[in-house]
Motif scaffolding. Structure first.
Motif, PDB file in Angstrom:
ATOM      1  N   PRO A   1       0.805  -1.263   0.140  1.00  0.00           N
ATOM      2  CA  PRO A   1      -0.020  -0.052   0.128  1.00  0.00           C
ATOM      3  C   PRO A   1       0.982   1.282  -0.019  1.00  0.00           C
ATOM      4  O   PRO A   1       2.006   1.194   0.712  1.00  0.00           O
ATOM      5  N   PRO A   2       0.506   2.428  -0.584  1.00  0.00           N
ATOM      6  CA  PRO A   2       1.225   3.370  -0.817  1.00  0.00           C
ATOM      7  C   PRO A   2       1.263   4.329   0.514  1.00  0.00           C
ATOM      8  O   PRO A   2       0.945   5.442   0.463  1.00  0.00           O
ATOM      9  N   ILE A   3       1.629   3.842   1.562  1.00  0.00           N
ATOM     10  CA  ILE A   3       1.759   4.539   2.860  1.00  0.00           C
ATOM     11  C   ILE A   3       2.586   5.801   2.809  1.00  0.00           C
ATOM     12  O   ILE A   3       2.459   6.715   3.063  1.00  0.00           O
ATOM     13  N   LEU A   4       3.880   5.334   2.129  1.00  0.00           N
ATOM     14  CA  LEU A   4       4.885   6.561   1.992  1.00  0.00           C
ATOM     15  C   LEU A   4       4.472   7.737   1.255  1.00  0.00           C
ATOM     16  O   LEU A   4       5.117   8.787   1.074  1.00  0.00           O
ATOM     17  N   SER A   5       3.322   7.467   0.464  1.00  0.00           N
ATOM     18  CA  SER A   5       3.084   8.537  -0.295  1.00  0.00           C
ATOM     19  C   SER A   5       2.574   9.804   0.430  1.00  0.00           C
ATOM     20  O   SER A   5       2.059  11.047   0.187  1.00  0.00           O
ATOM     21  N   PHE A   6       2.089   9.300   1.718  1.00  0.00           N
ATOM     22  CA  PHE A   6       1.807  10.502   2.731  1.00  0.00           C
ATOM     23  C   PHE A   6       2.748  11.689   2.641  1.00  0.00           C
ATOM     24  O   PHE A   6       2.658  12.705   3.237  1.00  0.00           O
ATOM     25  N   ILE A   7       3.952  10.906   2.691  1.00  0.00           N
ATOM     26  CA  ILE A   7       5.038  12.178   2.589  1.00  0.00           C
ATOM     27  C   ILE A   7       5.332  12.602   1.398  1.00  0.00           C
ATOM     28  O   ILE A   7       5.363  13.892   1.098  1.00  0.00           O
TER      29      ILE A   7
END
Length: 501
Positions: free
Chosen positions: A212-218
């Motif tokens: 999941p693109p969790i690091l896209s929050f950054i």
């Protein structure tokens, strides 16, 4: 709970970092933008609703905020374009880029370097149109043979009911055989290693994207860098597929070059994409070097990515739709039986076109595939829609497919119901795109391979329905599997039982 003096600075820094991220990531909308749907949680925004319940969430947003509207998911603002606005996005091909948006979400260029070349996509589209669609009649007989090879080998005799699991490959091997025949020719397409390479290529690459693109929050690029890190440090799960194709392709290319040189005008070129490639002046060569072999191999896999995975999913989904609706079995079977007798088992494009009930059923299966939102387009410069709303440069616009495919104007008061003969009654073929059917895109950039894909699926369905009674384990329509706004065919398996001849 006990807090020591030393823990206080930690909490302070966590609070400061969280607040800083909130300020940095807080959506900033330009003037006259589509309305932003309110959300409860800073930073997270609508991510949970979008990931876990996209269908109901977007329906509610559409009802309250119209078309289009903005949502905030995984640290990014997305504009959702539905039935009224999506058509405008697809028409403005110079302003909205599907290629750039897809490249960022599906970083295939990390494996196939040639994908970064803007000319590659244009060449792929041209090749499909000229080398496949224009020569579809020449491939029809070969498609049948390859599909029957799969059926006899993988399904075979089902005198007793046999459960065929579909979760792992969704009949990818069935679709890979005729695709291989068309791309690399009849010599190589008989090789099981090549078939497996084609069938598994996209599946193995998408495993990398499963995080999941969790690091896209950054930042979205942080996520892309992390998920592609294994590729950059040498772990490449699909490199083996490239090596397999190069190994078997090289002697065939060398043989053809030699025969061309010796026979001259008497040389009879095989009908396949490899030959089309060799005949292209841009790719002319006198020797099959490793660089040349890499170039053609990457080009072929670019077509594989755009064909096998998608086509096999929709074939599988159509089989589930048929297997779970016994009220249509006899009607569709009788059409296939009549056509089979007319052609004596050897289909031509004319006979495939006569499968009007099967075609209509397939179109409805495609329409109700239940992908909620898909086909992203990147806005290349600030754009104002005809309704006066403006979106900024760099914004990604998602196509709200369900709003298009389930609109009451086109599909009546119960648009989510399955309407098997809607296409037949309205003279809409499965390969035809229109303002209420976006499964193959729209406008001049509609999928160029849709005619081949529909023919391939229809041939597969025709042969399977002729040879087997097909039903679901429950005897009912099985539910599709949903991942956020995306959908996949059911995984319950299909029961095949040989028909009595």
């Amino acid at each position: 709970m006990y807090f020591s003096f030393e823990t206080i600075p930690t909490f302070v820094w966590v609070f400061i970092a969280t607040y800083a991220i909130y300020l940095i990531k807080k959506p900033r909308l330009s003037k006259n933008e589509p309305p932003m749907v309110p959300y409860k949680y800073p930073i997270i925004g609508h991510t949970v609703d979008y990931a876990l319940n996209a269908d109901n969430f977007l329906v509610e947003c559409r009802q309250k905020y119209g078309d289009p509207f903005n949502i905030y998911v995984f640290g990014q603002v997305f504009t959702i374009a539905g039935n009224e606005i999506a058509h405008e996005v697809y028409k403005q091909s110079d302003t909205f880029s599907l290629t750039i948006a897809t490249r960022d979400m599906f970083p295939l260029y990390r494996v196939l370097k040639s994908v970064l070349d803007p000319g590659t996509l244009e060449q792929v589209v041209k090749t499909i149109r000229e080398g496949i669609t224009a020569k579809l009649s020449l491939y029809t007989g070969r498609l049948q043979k390859q599909i029957m090879t799969y059926i006899n080998k993988e399904i075979g005799d089902c005198s007793s009911p046999k459960l065929i699991k579909t979760a792992n490959d969704n009949f990818a091997s069935m679709i890979a055989r005729p695709i291989a025949d068309v791309l690399v020719g009849q010599e190589i397409s008989k090789n099981e290693d090549v078939i497996k390479a084609f069938a598994d290529f996209t599946k193995d690459f998408t495993k990398i994207l499963a995080i999941p693109p969790i690091l896209s929050f950054i930042h979205p690029k942080v996520h892309t860098q992390v998920i592609t890190l294994p590729l950059r440090i040498g772990f490449n799960p699909i490199l083996k597929h490239l090596i397999t194709l190069k190994k078997h392709l090289k002697p065939v290319l060398e043989k053809r070059l030699k025969e061309k040189k010796i026979l001259g005008e008497k040389y009879e070129p095989p009908v396949d994409i490899v030959e089309y490639f060799l005949d292209n002046p841009e790719y002319e060569t006198k020797a099959i070097t490793d660089d040349y072999l890499t170039k053609i191999t990457e080009f072929l896999f670019s077509i594989v990515v755009a064909s096998i995975h998608t086509t096999s999913r929709h074939l599988t989904s159509a089989l589930y739709d048929f297997a779970g609706r016994p009220e249509f079995w006899d009607d569709i079977y009788e059409e296939q039986l009549r056509i089979d007798k007319e052609c004596n088992g050897e289909l031509t494009p004319h006979h495939i076109n006569k499968m009007v009930k099967l075609d209509s059923f397939l179109r409805e299966s495609l329409r109700t595939f239940d992908a909620v939102a898909s086909t992203p387009h990147r806005c290349l410069e600030s754009y104002t829609f005809k309704n006066g709303m403006t979106i900024p440069k760099g914004r990604t616009v998602q196509t709200y497919l369900m709003d298009i495919h389930y609109n009451t104007t086109a599909y009546g008061p119960e648009p989510r119901s399955f309407l098997p003969y809607h296409g037949l009654e309205n003279n809409f073929s499965a390969s035809r795109t229109d303002k209420n059917f976006f499964m193959f895109g729209a406008g001049k950039h509609a999928c160029p391979g849709r005619f081949f894909a529909v023919s391939e699926i229809k041939i597969g369905l025709h042969k399977l329905i002729l040879n087997y009674h097909i039903r679901t384990p429950s005897g009912k329509v099985e539910k599709k599997v949903h991942y956020g706004p995306f959908s996949e065919p059911p995984v319950a398996g299909l029961i095949f039982e040989s028909r009595k001849k």
